[in-house]
Design a protein around this motif. Structure first.
Motif, short mmCIF file in Angstrom:
data_model
loop_
_atom_site.label_atom_id
_atom_site.label_comp_id
_atom_site.label_asym_id
_atom_site.label_seq_id
_atom_site.Cartn_x
_atom_site.Cartn_y
_atom_site.Cartn_z
N ILE A 134 53.37 15.97 -27.18
CA ILE A 134 52.70 15.97 -28.48
C ILE A 134 51.69 14.84 -28.54
N PHE A 135 52.08 13.69 -27.97
CA PHE A 135 51.22 12.50 -28.02
C PHE A 135 51.59 11.58 -26.86
N TYR A 136 50.57 10.98 -26.26
CA TYR A 136 50.81 9.96 -25.24
C TYR A 136 49.69 8.93 -25.33
N ARG A 137 50.08 7.67 -25.20
CA ARG A 137 49.09 6.59 -25.27
C ARG A 137 49.54 5.43 -24.40
N ASP A 138 48.62 4.93 -23.62
CA ASP A 138 48.84 3.73 -22.83
C ASP A 138 47.48 3.06 -22.68
N ASN A 139 47.22 2.08 -23.52
CA ASN A 139 45.90 1.44 -23.54
C ASN A 139 45.64 0.58 -22.33
N GLY A 140 46.71 0.08 -21.71
CA GLY A 140 46.53 -0.77 -20.54
C GLY A 140 45.52 -1.88 -20.79
N ARG A 141 44.54 -1.97 -19.91
CA ARG A 141 43.57 -3.05 -19.98
C ARG A 141 42.18 -2.56 -20.38
N ILE A 142 42.13 -1.43 -21.07
CA ILE A 142 40.85 -0.88 -21.50
C ILE A 142 40.36 -1.63 -22.74
N GLY A 143 39.10 -1.97 -22.77
CA GLY A 143 38.51 -2.61 -23.95
C GLY A 143 38.99 -4.04 -24.14
N ASN A 144 38.93 -4.49 -25.38
CA ASN A 144 39.32 -5.84 -25.74
C ASN A 144 40.85 -5.97 -25.67
N LYS A 145 41.35 -6.67 -24.69
CA LYS A 145 42.80 -6.78 -24.47
C LYS A 145 43.50 -7.58 -25.56
N ASN A 146 42.76 -8.24 -26.42
CA ASN A 146 43.37 -9.02 -27.50
C ASN A 146 43.56 -8.20 -28.77
N LEU A 147 43.07 -6.97 -28.77
CA LEU A 147 43.16 -6.12 -29.96
C LEU A 147 44.00 -4.89 -29.66
N GLY A 148 44.69 -4.41 -30.68
CA GLY A 148 45.45 -3.18 -30.55
C GLY A 148 46.75 -3.37 -29.80
N LEU A 149 47.45 -2.27 -29.64
CA LEU A 149 48.73 -2.28 -28.96
C LEU A 149 48.51 -2.30 -27.46
N ARG A 150 48.94 -3.33 -26.81
CA ARG A 150 48.73 -3.50 -25.37
C ARG A 150 50.07 -3.69 -24.67
N GLY A 151 50.12 -3.29 -23.41
CA GLY A 151 51.31 -3.52 -22.62
C GLY A 151 52.49 -2.63 -22.97
N GLU A 152 52.24 -1.55 -23.71
CA GLU A 152 53.29 -0.60 -24.06
C GLU A 152 52.73 0.81 -23.96
N ALA A 153 53.60 1.74 -23.61
CA ALA A 153 53.24 3.16 -23.61
C ALA A 153 54.01 3.83 -24.74
N GLN A 154 53.37 4.82 -25.35
CA GLN A 154 53.98 5.57 -26.44
C GLN A 154 53.96 7.05 -26.07
N PHE A 155 55.07 7.72 -26.35
CA PHE A 155 55.21 9.13 -26.00
C PHE A 155 55.93 9.85 -27.14
N ILE A 156 55.42 11.01 -27.51
CA ILE A 156 56.12 11.91 -28.41
C ILE A 156 56.19 13.25 -27.69
N GLY A 157 57.40 13.76 -27.54
CA GLY A 157 57.60 15.04 -26.88
C GLY A 157 58.52 15.92 -27.69
N GLN A 158 58.38 17.22 -27.49
CA GLN A 158 59.21 18.18 -28.21
C GLN A 158 59.92 19.08 -27.21
N LYS A 159 61.21 19.27 -27.46
CA LYS A 159 61.99 20.15 -26.59
C LYS A 159 61.61 21.61 -26.88
N TYR A 160 61.41 22.35 -25.83
CA TYR A 160 61.06 23.75 -25.97
C TYR A 160 62.22 24.53 -26.59
N ILE A 161 61.88 25.52 -27.36
CA ILE A 161 62.88 26.40 -27.93
C ILE A 161 63.28 27.40 -26.87
N GLU A 162 64.56 27.46 -26.59
CA GLU A 162 65.06 28.40 -25.57
C GLU A 162 65.10 29.80 -26.15
N ILE A 163 64.55 30.73 -25.39
CA ILE A 163 64.51 32.11 -25.87
C ILE A 163 65.51 32.94 -25.10
#
Length: 163
Positions: A134-163
């Motif tokens: 659903i969502f993934y973010r890992d800013n790493g060292r892109i842009g100004n390293k003093n701003l924003g969320l750095r050094g962390e990865a964020q993930f949102i996932g959804q389990k598939y509905i079994e049919i």
């Protein structure tokens, strides 16, 4: 993205900020952590605020999740790679996983230094590949390293509905 009702787990909850938020949104929350002190504080706060949180002190391993099912699981700043399958199994169909933790590509001093507790590049995508991203973010060292969320990865996932 949260369901209007259902069950949630704050895994390795610490003092339980995520558990509190989830309960305030109307979810029935379980919170697990190895720290008895953190669990005592969360239990007292939840009782004082009238929040529907069951907090338990226990070691976090795949046995912790056996036979449990949740609509939402939140993991923040905790990494045990051996738990990924157990976390996926603990999600109900269409359940959501919110995961955020530290990466090896650190811009600052925050978080652990031991690589066992730091994500490699895109590792959350690999660990939870059976889920719909659903969502993934890992800013790493892109842009100004003093701003924003750095050094962390964020993930949102959804389990598939079994049919």
């Amino acid at each position: 993205m949260l369901p209007e009702a259902g069950t949630a787990l704050d895994l390795a909850c610490g003092l339980g900020a995520n558990a509190v938020f989830l309960a305030q949104q109307g979810l029935t929350v379980s919170a697990l952590d190895i720290s008895s002190v953190a669990i005592e504080k969360l239990t007292a706060y939840a009782a004082q605020q009238g929040l529907n949180i069951e907090a338990r002190q226990q070691k976090i391993d795949h046995y912790s999740l056996a036979d449990l099912k949740f609509d939402v699981i939140v993991v923040s700043r905790f990494l045990d790679r051996a738990l990924s399958d157990a976390i996926i199994d603990a999600l109900n169909p269409a359940g959501l996983l919110f995961y955020q933790t530290y990466t090896r590509e650190k811009a600052g001093r925050h978080g652990p230094n031991n690589p066992d507790y730091l994500l490699e590049e895109n590792e959350l995508l690999d660990l939870f590949s059976p889920l719909r991203v659903i969502f993934y973010r890992d800013n790493g060292r892109i842009g100004n390293k003093n701003l924003g969320l750095r050094g962390e990865a964020q993930f949102i996932g959804q389990k598939y509905i079994e049919i």
